[in-house]
Design an enzyme around this catalytic site. Structure first.
Site, mmCIF file in Angstrom:
data_model
loop_
_atom_site.group_PDB
_atom_site.id
_atom_site.type_symbol
_atom_site.label_atom_id
_atom_site.label_comp_id
_atom_site.label_asym_id
_atom_site.label_seq_id
_atom_site.Cartn_x
_atom_site.Cartn_y
_atom_site.Cartn_z
ATOM 1 C CD GLN A 277 -2.657 1.385 0.197
ATOM 2 O OE1 GLN A 277 -3.147 0.322 -0.433
ATOM 3 N NE2 GLN A 277 -3.252 2.369 0.202
ATOM 4 C CG HIS A 280 -0.166 2.681 -4.396
ATOM 5 N ND1 HIS A 280 -0.610 2.480 -5.774
ATOM 6 C CD2 HIS A 280 -0.802 1.817 -3.821
ATOM 7 C CE1 HIS A 280 -1.128 1.503 -5.938
ATOM 8 N NE2 HIS A 280 -1.252 0.618 -4.922
ATOM 9 C CD GLU A 345 -8.508 3.326 -2.721
ATOM 10 O OE1 GLU A 345 -7.591 3.749 -1.932
ATOM 11 O OE2 GLU A 345 -8.575 3.310 -3.705
ATOM 12 C CG HIS A 346 -8.069 -0.866 -0.661
ATOM 13 N ND1 HIS A 346 -7.301 0.416 -1.151
ATOM 14 C CD2 HIS A 346 -8.342 -1.520 -1.937
ATOM 15 C CE1 HIS A 346 -7.144 0.245 -2.353
ATOM 16 N NE2 HIS A 346 -7.828 -0.775 -3.037
ATOM 17 C CG ASP A 379 -4.371 -3.369 -5.604
ATOM 18 O OD1 ASP A 379 -5.290 -3.044 -4.918
ATOM 19 O OD2 ASP A 379 -3.221 -3.382 -5.066
ATOM 20 C CG HIS A 438 -47.759 22.848 -12.441
ATOM 21 N ND1 HIS A 438 -47.260 23.794 -12.854
ATOM 22 C CD2 HIS A 438 -47.105 21.783 -12.356
ATOM 23 C CE1 HIS A 438 -45.847 23.723 -12.995
ATOM 24 N NE2 HIS A 438 -45.866 22.272 -12.801
#
Lengths: 447, 447
Positions: A277, A280, A345-346, A379, A438
């Site tokens: 992780q 990145h 996210e994960h 991934d 209307h």
């Protein structure tokens, strides 16, 4: 210590506190670079607005100019010739080609199982319902960045094709490389992924200028209905600016993993997943929550042991020292509470009985159950999508699904008796809203 | 002529050409008002940014200050007392109360029929899938505007409650009124609608300041995960600015109807529907496409005949002279082509065999089949949603559905054999992306 430790209370105020990407301080080096490029001090948002306006006004000419200025490349044409894309697919080493093909087939199989349910009901007097319709044109942004990301091309193009989108185009920054015995305008693995996924065209354009081209169209690049895919700060700001002209999938921030582990977890695997992780991006978040002191110590030892062998040590060290850390929780219940507040996210559940904890997960882009189902599989190759909500947006947003590539058309086909019976109450409501015309339209139909 | 006529070619370049709301010229009167309010010339976007930043920084104090300045109201508290909301429900005339209740029950029944399908597959080695999870907190913006819009409260709150959202709060501008023998801080029909729909609280706040309060929270108003509902230019710009901090449903522009009619249509009804659409707003679009010259003439005559009796004549005349018009098409095929290119919010098929044409509809927020199913029923009581995509965003967006109030959590629970078998190819792909620590995490698990 590589992974700084927090108490739950400390973590809530620091490690796990959310600051949306567009509210984070901008590094001075970036502001300096902008001032040099534009000849005056600009915020990233102002710089993006200028680029977007220019591409909108001048089309290809502006796109050429910004590509030369920001990417340092003068292109003869933006579109990658079909023959070169096919050549890329052939040029890849057999192992890479096979792995990409396996990934594409699993991603396709997973997304094909997504229910997309048009529905009509006859229970309310006539027919009412919602019909799914695929989008017509979609643009996929594939980052160039420090590494080519063919996997992102698969993750974005395949669900669009499964949904029935007619035209899926990929944009990616020009990154000329010499590899596999030939010259390429972008990494051949990325071109091959576009081919495998069924993209209809690949264009060499990056950053805000690429997003503007997709939103407004240029002589070379078609205007699309929606833009998807992650990118850097400039891509994200540009997507936000053009939202409303086109649809977007969301605003991507740096990637995040939160691993919840108990004493049964393999510390070497947990450490390897945290390092993966962290490599990145210096802003990536690799977070461990565990009630086990023994596991904390063992993971730290494993990190110390594994890190020296990693190629991207500099990035990893920066990420671990930045938004990463470990929290010693009271128990797994508290770990889940913290995870839900963070909305990662994960989320990896490296615990003895992960299914027991799944019902407690309220907010997460993707959950990995058990240490055999580790994030790297997600991934690339498990089949699920890796374009996932960051920055806590998992509270309200989802990873890419086939549903991102359809919209719903409402259907109202009341039978005449029901329509007539409803016309009186409709007129009453229109009068309560002081919408006289209307009410009149309804009174025409009332008995 | 009230409804200006265009050829298809003319219409494509004028009447049917799309200009997104945030790119339309801003009236000088609005710019003048902003300059007076802020003491310097500001664009609407800049004014909104100031208000949002102030509410974010100072919470209730800023909200009080902007409410006083922009709405001219000094509030003791933002929250409408529960007792007052219940009193509003009681105070409404019986006919209005019954009509609101009927509308709420049909809207609820329709939205309860929405399939929300969590799914898991065992076809790919272990278990993969997507689980629906409701959002936790949602904010609904209910415009005050020239008329109270209780119907919008029903349309936004009910699907959120059906989805299982825990806390749904409504914000609406303070509009003190004396009606039904009492004083109210906002129109009692709107308060009653919030009660009927099951909103958990109503707050008196409007404009950009209300959106900022929902996005960031104040001492009085809770921070939400997503903001939905239409509003004026300032509300829309504020929603765009806070997007990413919270989710939003979309960016609302002026309302639009496109009616496709053939020679069988009742010209009085078509005219009444065009007038109903036009009374919303001088920027509203009321558009008629027909291959029948006879119908065009008959509708024009009916407009001339009906308009003098309408209460909101000024607005209607402005709207008809503005973005409205009629197009004489070659046939219905061409009418559908033009409609798809325009991607209208509302599409009415006032033709002999509307179901025959439904498959040709690619882009529309909601389709009304046959002249018995006219738009006003969809506005109030048919059951379908009236919060619909405008400005051509029906190309990529949908009206509000229950799906807007859930997100999807990915699930990856591969069996150990599959995980092991996929680890080699995953490592190969990681190496192709030069992500060495990803490859290492996979190699740890490979045989």
């Amino acid at each position: 210590m590589l992974l700084r430790r927090y108490t739950p209370a400390e973590a809530q105020d620091t490690l796990l506190r959310r600051v949306p990407i567009h509210e984070r301080p901008v590094p001075q080096s970036l502001l300096d670079a902008l001032a040099r490029t534009f000849g005056e001090p600009l915020t990233p948002d102002q710089a993006v607005a200028r680029i977007v306006a220019d591409v909108r006004a001048r089309g290809d000419a502006a796109l050429h100019a910004w590509t030369e200025r920001l990417d340092g490349v003068r292109l003869a044409q933006f579109r990658v010739p079909e023959a070169q894309i096919e050549a890329a697919a052939q040029a890849l080493p057999r192992a890479v080609r096979d792995a990409l093909a396996l990934a594409a087939s699993r991603i396709r199989a997973f997304h094909q199982r997504q229910p997309v349910t048009s529905w009509l009901t006859q229970d309310l007097g006539g027919t009412l319902g919602l019909l799914a319709r695929p989008l017509v044109r979609v643009g996929v942004y594939a980052p160039g960045g420090s590494a080519p990301l063919p996997s992102t091309v698969l993750m974005a193009v395949i669900p669009a094709r499964v949904a029935g989108v007619e035209q899926v185009v990929v944009v990616t920054p020009p990154r000329p490389v010499e590899v596999y015995g030939a010259s390429w305008p972008a990494h051949p693995a990325l071109l091959a992924a576009a081919h495998l996924a069924g993209a209809h065209a690949v264009y060499l354009a990056g950053g805000a200028q690429a997003i503007a081209a997709l939103a407004y169209g240029t002589e070379s690049i078609p205007q699309v209905d929606k833009i998807v895919g992650p990118g850097n700060l400039f891509v994200t700001l540009a997507k936000k600016q053009v939202y409303g002209v086109v649809g977007i999938d969301g605003l991507a921030g740096p990637t995040e993993t939160l691993i919840i582990a108990d004493a049964t977890a393999n510390p070497a695997w947990v450490a390897a997943d945290l390092l993966a992780q962290a490599e990145h991006d210096p802003l990536a978040a690799a977070i461990l929550l565990t009630p086990s002191d023994a596991l904390l110590d063992a993971v730290e030892a494993a990190l110390q042991e594994q890190l020296p062998r990693r190629a991207r040590q500099e990035v990893i060290r920066a990420a671990l020292a930045g938004r990463s850390g470990a929290v010693r929780t009271r128990d797994l219940v508290q770990a889940l509470e913290l995870a839900n507040a963070y909305a990662p996210e994960h989320l990896a559940l490296a615990v003895a009985d992960p299914w027991r904890w799944l019902p407690h997960v309220r907010h997460a882009g993707c959950v990995f159950l058990g240490e055999h189902s580790y994030e790297v599989l997600g991934d690339y190759i498990a089949g699920t999508n890796h374009v996932l909500p960051t920055d806590g947006s998992a509270r309200y947003a989802s990873g890419l699904t086939v549903l991102d590539f359809v919209k719903w058309v409402g259907v109202v086909a009341l039978d005449p008796d029901t329509a007539q019976a409803l016309s009186g109450p409709a007129a009453t409501l229109a009068e309560a809203e002081a919408l006289d015309a209307h009410a009149a339209a309804a009174r025409w139909r009332a008995p």
